[in-house]
Design a protein around this motif. Structure first.
Motif, PDB file in Angstrom:
ATOM      1  N   GLY A  16       0.431  -1.133  -0.250  1.00 13.09           N
ATOM      2  CA  GLY A  16       0.003  -0.041  -0.355  1.00 13.09           C
ATOM      3  C   GLY A  16       0.852   1.595  -0.448  1.00 13.09           C
ATOM      4  N   LYS A  17       2.233   1.329  -0.604  1.00 19.34           N
ATOM      5  CA  LYS A  17       2.696   2.220  -0.506  1.00 19.34           C
ATOM      6  C   LYS A  17       3.807   2.189  -1.154  1.00 19.34           C
ATOM      7  N   VAL A  18       4.257   4.401  -1.664  1.00 14.92           N
ATOM      8  CA  VAL A  18       5.202   3.288  -2.518  1.00 14.92           C
ATOM      9  C   VAL A  18       6.613   3.843  -2.414  1.00 14.92           C
ATOM     10  N   ARG A  19       7.501   2.442  -2.479  1.00 17.95           N
ATOM     11  CA  ARG A  19       8.512   2.451  -1.714  1.00 17.95           C
ATOM     12  C   ARG A  19       9.761   3.130  -2.611  1.00 17.95           C
ATOM     13  N   GLN A  20       9.796   3.659  -3.998  1.00 17.70           N
ATOM     14  CA  GLN A  20      10.597   4.271  -4.514  1.00 17.70           C
ATOM     15  C   GLN A  20       9.685   4.840  -5.740  1.00 17.70           C
ATOM     16  N   ILE A  21      10.195   6.198  -6.135  1.00 15.23           N
ATOM     17  CA  ILE A  21       9.710   6.676  -7.352  1.00 15.23           C
ATOM     18  C   ILE A  21      11.038   7.046  -8.454  1.00 15.23           C
ATOM     19  N   GLY A  22      11.076   7.036  -9.605  1.00 15.79           N
ATOM     20  CA  GLY A  22      12.579   7.162 -10.074  1.00 15.79           C
ATOM     21  C   GLY A  22      12.343   6.727 -11.961  1.00 15.79           C
ATOM     22  N   THR A  23      13.361   7.135 -12.364  1.00 16.11           N
ATOM     23  CA  THR A  23      13.449   6.719 -13.532  1.00 16.11           C
ATOM     24  C   THR A  23      14.137   5.128 -14.303  1.00 16.11           C
ATOM     25  N   PRO A  24      13.539   4.411 -14.433  1.00  8.89           N
ATOM     26  CA  PRO A  24      14.005   2.545 -14.832  1.00  8.89           C
ATOM     27  C   PRO A  24      15.279   2.223 -14.209  1.00  8.89           C
ATOM     28  N   LEU A  25      16.055   3.372 -14.450  1.00  2.74           N
ATOM     29  CA  LEU A  25      17.834   3.444 -14.443  1.00  2.74           C
ATOM     30  C   LEU A  25      17.935   3.654 -13.174  1.00  2.74           C
ATOM     31  N   GLU A  26      17.056   4.609 -12.259  1.00  3.41           N
ATOM     32  CA  GLU A  26      17.495   5.030 -11.104  1.00  3.41           C
ATOM     33  C   GLU A  26      16.819   3.565  -9.908  1.00  3.41           C
ATOM     34  N   VAL A  27      15.907   3.150 -10.868  1.00  3.81           N
ATOM     35  CA  VAL A  27      15.221   2.297  -9.223  1.00  3.81           C
ATOM     36  C   VAL A  27      16.264   1.403  -9.296  1.00  3.81           C
ATOM     37  N   TYR A  28      16.639   1.289 -10.202  1.00  7.75           N
ATOM     38  CA  TYR A  28      17.638  -0.315 -10.992  1.00  7.75           C
ATOM     39  C   TYR A  28      19.200  -0.263 -10.118  1.00  7.75           C
ATOM     40  N   ASP A  29      19.257   1.347 -10.532  1.00  9.02           N
ATOM     41  CA  ASP A  29      20.802   1.260 -10.211  1.00  9.02           C
ATOM     42  C   ASP A  29      21.241   1.486  -8.594  1.00  9.02           C
ATOM     43  N   GLU A  30      20.101   2.279  -8.233  1.00  7.96           N
ATOM     44  CA  GLU A  30      20.278   3.010  -6.605  1.00  7.96           C
ATOM     45  C   GLU A  30      19.248   2.277  -6.385  1.00  7.96           C
ATOM     46  N   PRO A  31      18.168   0.711  -5.852  1.00  6.24           N
ATOM     47  CA  PRO A  31      17.279   0.918  -4.742  1.00  6.24           C
ATOM     48  C   PRO A  31      17.385   1.634  -3.867  1.00  6.24           C
ATOM     49  N   ALA A  32      16.342   2.245  -4.002  1.00  9.80           N
ATOM     50  CA  ALA A  32      15.791   2.982  -2.222  1.00  9.80           C
ATOM     51  C   ALA A  32      15.987   2.038  -1.267  1.00  9.80           C
ATOM     52  N   ASP A  33      15.794   0.708  -0.849  1.00 10.84           N
ATOM     53  CA  ASP A  33      15.608  -0.509  -0.057  1.00 10.84           C
ATOM     54  C   ASP A  33      15.812  -1.910  -0.391  1.00 10.84           C
ATOM     55  N   THR A  34      15.685  -3.085   0.546  1.00  6.98           N
ATOM     56  CA  THR A  34      15.771  -4.284  -0.521  1.00  6.98           C
ATOM     57  C   THR A  34      14.673  -4.607  -0.623  1.00  6.98           C
ATOM     58  N   PHE A  35      13.160  -3.995  -0.887  1.00  7.78           N
ATOM     59  CA  PHE A  35      11.944  -4.879  -1.425  1.00  7.78           C
ATOM     60  C   PHE A  35      12.707  -4.165  -3.113  1.00  7.78           C
ATOM     61  N   VAL A  36      13.215  -2.817  -2.875  1.00 10.58           N
ATOM     62  CA  VAL A  36      12.919  -2.873  -5.070  1.00 10.58           C
ATOM     63  C   VAL A  36      14.012  -3.239  -5.293  1.00 10.58           C
ATOM     64  N   ALA A  37      15.222  -3.628  -4.837  1.00 15.87           N
ATOM     65  CA  ALA A  37      16.755  -3.952  -5.366  1.00 15.87           C
ATOM     66  C   ALA A  37      16.363  -5.640  -5.073  1.00 15.87           C
ATOM     67  N   GLY A  38      15.380  -6.112  -4.888  1.00 20.56           N
ATOM     68  CA  GLY A  38      15.115  -7.731  -4.771  1.00 20.56           C
ATOM     69  C   GLY A  38      14.372  -7.588  -5.793  1.00 20.56           C
ATOM     70  N   PHE A  39      12.988  -7.123  -6.046  1.00 21.24           N
ATOM     71  CA  PHE A  39      12.274  -6.650  -6.585  1.00 21.24           C
ATOM     72  C   PHE A  39      12.105  -6.562  -8.615  1.00 21.24           C
ATOM     73  N   LEU A  40      13.527  -5.903  -8.819  1.00 20.24           N
ATOM     74  CA  LEU A  40      13.716  -5.625  -9.629  1.00 20.24           C
ATOM     75  C   LEU A  40      15.026  -6.194 -10.001  1.00 20.24           C
ATOM     76  N   GLY A  41      14.411  -6.596 -11.671  1.00 21.47           N
ATOM     77  CA  GLY A  41      16.476  -7.620 -12.062  1.00 21.47           C
ATOM     78  C   GLY A  41      15.683  -8.544 -11.346  1.00 21.47           C
TER      79      GLY A  41
END
Ligand SMILES: Nc1ncnc2c1ncn2[C@@H]1O[C@H](COP(=O)(O)OP(=O)(O)O)[C@@H](O)[C@H]1O
Ligand SMILES: [Mg+2]
Length: 344
Positions: free
Chosen positions: A210-235
Motif C-alpha cells: 500500500g505504499k510507494v517504496r521508490q519513484i524514479g527513472t527505470p535506471l534510478e530504481v534499478y541502479d540505486e534502489p532505495a531499499d531491499t524490497f526494490v533491490a529484490g523486486f527488480l532484476g
C-alpha cells in the motif's frame, strides 16, 4: 493534457490498508508506471484516481485541481482494465463510437473521430467486424481505441496486456509506447511485470504493502534502489543480498564476475565463489553457488555475458569480484539504503 497528483491518499477496507498514504505526481505527458506484486494496492490507487473508488483520506488532483468530489465522467480520464469488455453484439465501429454517443457528441462528427482512433491503432480495416471475429491483440487495440476516442486528458491502464501471449505482448507494448509518445497524453500504467515497467516507463513508482517504496527513472530504481524490497523486486535474477553484522550488502548478478573479467575498471572487492551449477541462457550464463571466506555459505548468483570466455565448472572455487561502486548497503533492521561501508 493534464497532470495527476495524489496527496497522502489512503484506502482502507476494514483492517486492510490497501493504499496507505501515497504521494504521487506525474509530469505533463509523462508515462508513469505503477509496479508492484499482486495485492500491493495498484488497482485501488488507480480506481481512486479515476473516481471509481472513494478514498478513506487524502486528495486527488487532476490538472492542479482537487477532484475529490467529481464523479468519474467529469474527470476527463479514460481507463482500460485487464478484463476490458467489448460489446459482443456491436461492430468494432459501434464499440468505438459508443462513448461518443453516450457523451452526446454530434452524429456527423462520430465517423471521423472513430476513424482517427482506429488509425492510431491500425484497426481501420476491422471496423465492420464483431469482437468474436478478432484476435486477442486486435480486441485489445479496439479497447484502447474506444478508451481514447473521447480524447481524455489522462489515460489509466490497469495491466491491459496481461491477457495477451508473450509475443503479442511485446509487440503491443511497443505500439502502446509509440502511440503514447505521439499523442502525449499523461499515462499511468499498472503492472506487476518489471520488464514491462522498465521498458515502458518514463518513471516507475515501485509499490509494496500500500505504499510507494521508490519513484524514479527505470535506471534510478534499478541502479540505486532505495531499499531491499526494490533491490529484490527488480532484476532477473534479483540483486544478491548478503547479511553482515548490522547491514545487508547487495550486488547485481551481472556485476559479479570472474576477477580477471573486470580488467582494470575501478577498485574491486574479491570474493571466493564455490560454484554449484551453471545454466546456459544463450547470451548469458547464470552461475549459482555460495561464497566462502568472509561470507561463508551466502548463496549468490552471477550472470556472465557470453563475451566473458572464462570456463566455469561446478564444484570448483573461483576468485570472483565486484567493483566497489556496484556494492550497495542496506540497514538490516529497516531495509533502507545506507552509505557505503568497508567490507574488510
Ligand atoms: N473491495 C475490496 N474489499 C476488501 N479488500 C479489498 C477490496 N479491493 C481490494 N482489496 C484488498 O486491497 C489490497 C490491494 O488490492 P489491489 O489494489 O487490487 O492490489 P493490486 O492491484 O496491486 O493487485 C489487497 O489486499 C486486496 O485484497
Ligand atoms: Mg490489480
Amino acid at each position: 493534457m493534464a497532470t495527476v497528483e495524489t496527496r497522502d491518499i489512503k484506502k482502507h477496507f476494514g483492517e486492510v490498508r490497501a493504499v496507505d498514504g501515497v504521494d504521487l505526481s506525474t509530469k505533463e505527458g509523462e508515462f508513469l508506471v505503477l509496479l508492484g506484486p499482486s495485492g500491493c494496492g495498484k488497482t485501488t490507487l488507480l480506481r481512486m484516481i479515476a473516481g471509481l473508488e472513494l478514498q478513506t483520506g487524502g486528495d486527488v488532483l487532476i490538472g492542479g485541481q482537487v477532484v475529490n468530489d467529481l464523479p468519474p465522467r467529469a474527470r476527463k480520464i479514460a481507463m482500460v482494465f485487464q478484463s476490458y469488455a467489448l460489446y459482443p453484439h456491436m461492430t468494432v465501429f459501434k464499440n468505438i463510437a459508443f462513448p461518443l454517443k453516450a457523451q452526446g457528441v454530434q452524429k456527423e462528427l462520430i465517423p471521423q473521430k472513430v476513424a482517427w482512433a482506429a488509425a492510431l491503432f491500425g484497426i481501420e480495416g476491422l471496423l465492420h467486424r464483431k469482437p468474436r471475429e478478432l484476435s486477442g491483440g486486435e480486441r485489445q487495440r479496439v479497447a484502447l481505441a474506444r478508451a481514447l476516442v473521447r480524447e481524455p486528458s489522462v489515460f489509466l491502464l490497469d495491466e491491459p496486456l496481461s491477457n495477451l501471449d508473450a509475443k503479442l505482448r511485446a509487440a503491443a507494448r511497443d505500439e502502446l509506447q509509440q502511440f503514447q509518445r505521439r499523442i502525449g497524453t499523461t499515462t499511468i500504467y499498472v503492472t506487476h511485470d518489471q520488464v514491462e515497467a522498465m521498458g515502458l516507463g518514463d518513471r516507475i513508482a515501485v509499490m509494496q504493502g500500500g505504499k510507494v517504496r521508490q519513484i524514479g527513472t527505470p535506471l534510478e530504481v534499478y541502479d540505486e534502489p532505495a531499499d531491499t524490497f526494490v533491490a529484490g523486486f527488480l532484476g532477473s535474477p534479483p540483486m544478491n543480498l548478503i547479511e553482515r553484522q548490522d547491514c545487508l550488502v547487495g550486488f547485481r548478478p551481472e556485476h559479479f564476475l570472474p576477477k580477471e573479467a573486470h580488467e582494470n575498471r575501478g577498485r574491486l572487492t574479491t570474493l571466493q565463489f564455490r560454484v554449484t551449477r551453471v545454466e546456459y541462457l544463450g547470451a548469458d550464463r547464470l552461475v549459482y553457488g555460495a561464497l566462502e571466506g568472509r561470507f561463508p555459505d551466502a548463496k549468490v548468483i552471477a550472470k556472465l555475458p557470453s563475451t566473458v570466455m572464462v570456463p566455469i565448472q561446478p564444484g570448483i572455487h573461483y576468485d570472483f569480484a565486484v567493483q566497489d561502486k556496484d556494492l550497495k548497503f542496506f540497514d538490516k533492521a529497516t531495509g533502507l539504503r545506507t552509505g557505503p561501508r568497508p567490507l574488510a
